[in-house]
Design a protein around this motif. Structure first.
Motif, PDB file in Angstrom:
ATOM      1  N   UNK A  31     -55.802 -19.023  -1.668  1.00  0.00           N
ATOM      2  CA  UNK A  31     -54.543 -18.497  -2.204  1.00  0.00           C
ATOM      3  C   UNK A  31     -54.456 -16.987  -2.029  1.00  0.00           C
ATOM      4  N   UNK A  32     -55.595 -16.309  -2.112  1.00  0.00           N
ATOM      5  CA  UNK A  32     -55.554 -14.850  -1.998  1.00  0.00           C
ATOM      6  C   UNK A  32     -55.157 -14.426  -0.594  1.00  0.00           C
ATOM      7  N   UNK A  33     -55.687 -15.156   0.390  1.00  0.00           N
ATOM      8  CA  UNK A  33     -55.348 -14.850   1.776  1.00  0.00           C
ATOM      9  C   UNK A  33     -53.867 -15.130   2.014  1.00  0.00           C
TER      10      UNK A  33
ATOM     11  N   UNK B  11     -53.339  -8.647  -4.410  1.00  0.00           N
ATOM     12  CA  UNK B  11     -53.830  -9.549  -5.437  1.00  0.00           C
ATOM     13  C   UNK B  11     -54.909  -8.862  -6.248  1.00  0.00           C
ATOM     14  N   UNK B  12     -54.853  -9.033  -7.557  1.00  0.00           N
ATOM     15  CA  UNK B  12     -56.008  -8.610  -8.339  1.00  0.00           C
ATOM     16  C   UNK B  12     -56.498  -9.805  -9.132  1.00  0.00           C
TER      17      UNK B  12
ATOM     18  N   UNK C  36     -51.375 -10.557 -10.364  1.00  0.00           N
ATOM     19  CA  UNK C  36     -52.694 -10.810 -10.946  1.00  0.00           C
ATOM     20  C   UNK C  36     -52.981 -12.298 -10.912  1.00  0.00           C
ATOM     21  N   UNK C  37     -54.237 -12.645 -10.702  1.00  0.00           N
ATOM     22  CA  UNK C  37     -54.599 -14.056 -10.704  1.00  0.00           C
ATOM     23  C   UNK C  37     -55.529 -14.327 -11.877  1.00  0.00           C
ATOM     24  N   UNK C  38     -55.149 -15.283 -12.701  1.00  0.00           N
ATOM     25  CA  UNK C  38     -55.979 -15.644 -13.850  1.00  0.00           C
ATOM     26  C   UNK C  38     -56.293 -17.137 -13.774  1.00  0.00           C
ATOM     27  N   UNK C  39     -57.218 -17.572 -14.586  1.00  0.00           N
ATOM     28  CA  UNK C  39     -57.485 -19.007 -14.632  1.00  0.00           C
ATOM     29  C   UNK C  39     -58.946 -19.351 -14.745  1.00  0.00           C
ATOM     30  N   UNK C  40     -59.255 -20.553 -14.322  1.00  0.00           N
ATOM     31  CA  UNK C  40     -60.594 -21.092 -14.478  1.00  0.00           C
ATOM     32  C   UNK C  40     -61.516 -20.538 -13.396  1.00  0.00           C
ATOM     33  N   UNK C  41     -62.752 -20.273 -13.743  1.00  0.00           N
ATOM     34  CA  UNK C  41     -63.632 -19.489 -12.869  1.00  0.00           C
ATOM     35  C   UNK C  41     -63.880 -20.144 -11.513  1.00  0.00           C
ATOM     36  N   UNK C  42     -64.162 -21.425 -11.491  1.00  0.00           N
ATOM     37  CA  UNK C  42     -64.560 -22.000 -10.208  1.00  0.00           C
ATOM     38  C   UNK C  42     -63.404 -22.005  -9.219  1.00  0.00           C
TER      39      UNK C  42
END
Lengths: 325, 370
Positions: free
Chosen positions: B229-231, B240-241, B212-218
């Protein structure tokens, strides 16, 4: 019962009130005193590398209280003036200590948010008093006494002393006298109280300036009511209380006669300050044109480096003043 | 002549271009942030301002070169400093001698008049309210289509047989959605795109990790800022979610909080009961939810000096311990290099894989992976 109050962050603003409140309720208040190298080192080790120095120092102070107290008092101060909130790190401070450090004493965290009645200042103190099993009457008495002390503290600050000195005046009865010699320079040192007044974090900026026979004024020396009237010219309301105060104080000092220069003390990596600093510069550009320096400090700041910059700034201001005459 | 531009955030520019065009504005498309964008941004912003501010500054300067004079952007009410960025951008741009007009959208729930006034300013064609709502609805559908297609690539990429096939197809189908105009066309294009992505040959046997990827929106939404990073993760065989998509975020922040938003808030409560601005609380809540859904790990992305994420990171150490979920944090800024990031990601993924294989209930999988 012993309650620990780390001598960092809010300590410089509200400690007199807290101390009186707890002592009135018969609780022993334990503080950590001046920041030491050891505290900073342990704070740097435990806190996240990206946090600002004041937070690291706070971690260090909190660690120094480990095992010495029954409770840590770290209130979650969200909003006190019904308009602005505190920096995100203050909002999450109790959680950071609770979850970021292992084996800490229980944290008394009470939410103070003046925007709704339920979490107002008095309710917060009342809740803390209840946690300590005090009777309502005692709590009210302690609270009123604490408020009075805080007012006294503010009065001493208004006379030109800095918070640590003012605390000495109130609690230890020390006497300070400010001697203003003619021809002396007066600098305004703006920034957050917990950065300016911690001589370890600020590498003794106040003391250094005084040694160069410069009188130092800080936002704490200006009555809060007066500050609230200042226009800060940021267009939009600043979100954070301390930042807004800094901005207003900078505007106030720039307009006020008798201030020869403004120094903005900011901690490395401080989020709000990145904006505040730029706004001060823009304000200064459009009006005042008062000498301005921004000084960034972090855990690696050296005595010599800061000293050199201050000396250069003082020399520059002196030269400008002489040229004007 | 008014020429309107807006920040670049992932693929969402396709929607905003359509919407602004419909309202009768001439649109200058923001270019994808590049090295040059960053350099321009870094030169003209405060050193410790966060990464999104610098990228946006660069983007604005690039679009101004292309002739833009109206910038549409979002505001905010704190305590995250992004809410002040529009103001700071305006001051810096004016100081640099670009008299641009900034149209700042504040949350409509709190500032309804600001919203109406801004829509009025952006509506030189003087469309009726009904027509505007129609346009917004269509744009919303397109935004959803873009998000759905992106979600599909996250699932397909780690399983693809031919490396790079998903990315290639994704680029192709984005153009289809871009060309679609009516709601009907958008839905058709979305369906066609999902089918096309589904046709990519995949390996069903592969051991795929879920992160899972969390964090700041931009930095989550703009691939140029998180160095794709997702690629990269997809190519390492990781599904990845992402915790945040533009549609979900907009829903949470414009009208009323969604069920998903409230669940996250609830999950984070034992650790952080306070809204600390930005996405600090979301990062904690989502990490807990991912762990409950048996994800293998969580990656937190944050801009350098982002205080809410620093607070979240401090608390995440104990979340990570309590819920037994590995968390890797990247603080991104203009100095972050792709090679360094990839190395750290590879190491992280190796760790996760070993952890998964050593888990007692996963013995059977071992044979098929090697």
């Amino acid at each position: 019962m012993r309650i620990g109050i780390p001598s960092a962050l809010f300590y410089y603003v509200y400690f007199p009130m807290w101390k009186v409140f707890f002592e009135e309720l018969g609780v022993q208040v334990i503080t950590t005193g001046k920041t030491t190298r050891r505290m900073l080192d342990s704070g740097v080790r435990e806190a996240l590398a990206d946090a600002c120095v004041p937070i690291k120092v706070f971690f260090g102070h909190a660690l120094a209280l480990k095992g010495k107290v029954d409770f840590l008092f770290i209130p979650r101060i969200v909003c006190l003036n019904k308009k602005t909130v505190y920096c995100p790190k203050f909002l999450g401070l109790p959680d950071m200590i609770r979850h970021g450090l292992a084996d800490m004493p229980p944290v008394i965290d009470v939410r103070i948010d003046n925007r709704d009645r339920k979490n107002g200042i008095f309710s917060a103190y009342y809740a803390v008093g209840k946690m300590l099993n005090a009777s309502p009457l005692n709590i009210i008495r302690a609270y009123l006494k604490a408020r009075l002390t805080q007012l006294k503290f503010q009065r001493v600050l208004n006379s030109g002393l800095q918070p640590l000195e003012a605390m000495d005046v109130i609690f230890k009865g020390k006497k300070y006298q400010s001697v203003k010699q003619p021809g002396q320079l007066t600098f305004a040192l703006v920034g957050y109280p917990y950065a300016i007044h911690d001589p370890y974090i600020s590498v003794g900026v106040v003391e250094k300036l005084r040694q160069m026979s410069v009188q130092v004024l800080t936002p704490d020396n200006v009555p809060p009511g007066k500050l609230n009237w200042q226009k800060h010219g940021s267009g939009k309301r600043m979100f954070w209380t301390f930042s807004e105060r800094t901005l207003r104080a900078a505007a106030y000092f720039a307009r006020r006669s008798g201030v020869d220069g403004i120094i903005h003390l900011t901690a490395f990596g401080c989020g709000p300050d990145s904006i505040v600093d730029r706004f001060i510069r823009f304000n200064n550009k459009n009006g005042g044109n008062i000498p301005f320096m921004s000084l960034t400090i972090d855990e690696h700041s050296g005595e010599a480096g800061i000293g050199t910059r201050l000396e250069a700034f003082v020399d520059m201001v002196k030269r400008k003043k002489r040229g004007d005459r | 002549m008014r020429k309107v531009t807006f920040p670049h955030m992932g693929e969402s520019y396709r929607t905003f271009k359509m919407l602004l065009n419909d309202l009768g504005n001439e649109v200058i498309l923001p270019p994808r942030p590049s090295r040059r964008t960053l350099n321009l941004g870094v030169q003209n912003t405060p050193e410790f301002a966060c990464f999104p501010l610098k990228i946006l500054m660069g983007t604005y300067l690039e679009t101004i070169e292309m002739g833009a004079n109206v910038i549409v952007t979002s505001g905010g009410v704190g305590p995250c400093r992004a809410g002040l960025y529009a103001e700071l951008h305006k001051k810096i741009l004016h100081d640099l001698g670009h008299p641009v007009e900034m149209i700042v959208f504040e949350p409509p729930r709190l500032y309804p008049f600001n919203f109406i006034r801004n829509v009025y300013k952006l509506n030189p064609c003087r469309l009726s309210i009904k027509a505007i709502i129609e346009c917004i609805k269509r744009a919303w559908r397109k935004l959803q289509a873009l998000d759905n297609v992106e979600k599909a690539t996250h699932i397909i990429r780690p399983r693809e047989l031919k490396p790079g096939a998903t990315t290639k197809t994704y680029k192709k189908v984005l153009e289809w959605i871009d060309k679609a105009y009516t709601t009907r066309e958008i839905i058709d294009a979305e369906t066609a795109a999902l089918i096309e992505l589904d046709n990519i040959p995949r390996d069903p046997e592969r051991l795929v990790l879920k992160v899972g990827i969390v964090g700041e929106i931009y930095v989550l939404l703009e691939p140029a800022s998180n160095l794709e990073i997702e690629e990269t993760l997809g190519n390492l065989g990781v599904e990845v979610e992402r915790s945040m998509f533009l549609t979900g975020w907009t829903r949470d922040n414009t009208w009323k909080e969604t069920v998903e938003g409230l669940t996250v808030k609830d999950a984070a409560k034992p650790y952080l009961p306070e809204l600390i601005g930005g996405h600090g609380r979301d990062s904690i809540g989502n990490t807990i939810l991912y762990s409950k859904r048996n994800f293998d790990g969580v990656i937190q992305l944050a801009p350098f000096t982002c205080i809410p994420e620093i607070v979240a990171r401090t608390i995440l150490t104990s979340v990570s311990r309590d819920y037994n979920i590995p968390v890797l944090t990247f603080f991104l800024d203009e100095q972050t290099g792709k090679a360094g990031m990839t190395t750290r990601l590879e190491a992280f993924v190796d760790l996760l894989r070993r952890k998964k294989l050593q888990a007692p209930d996963n013995k059977l999988l071992t044979a098929s992976t090697f």
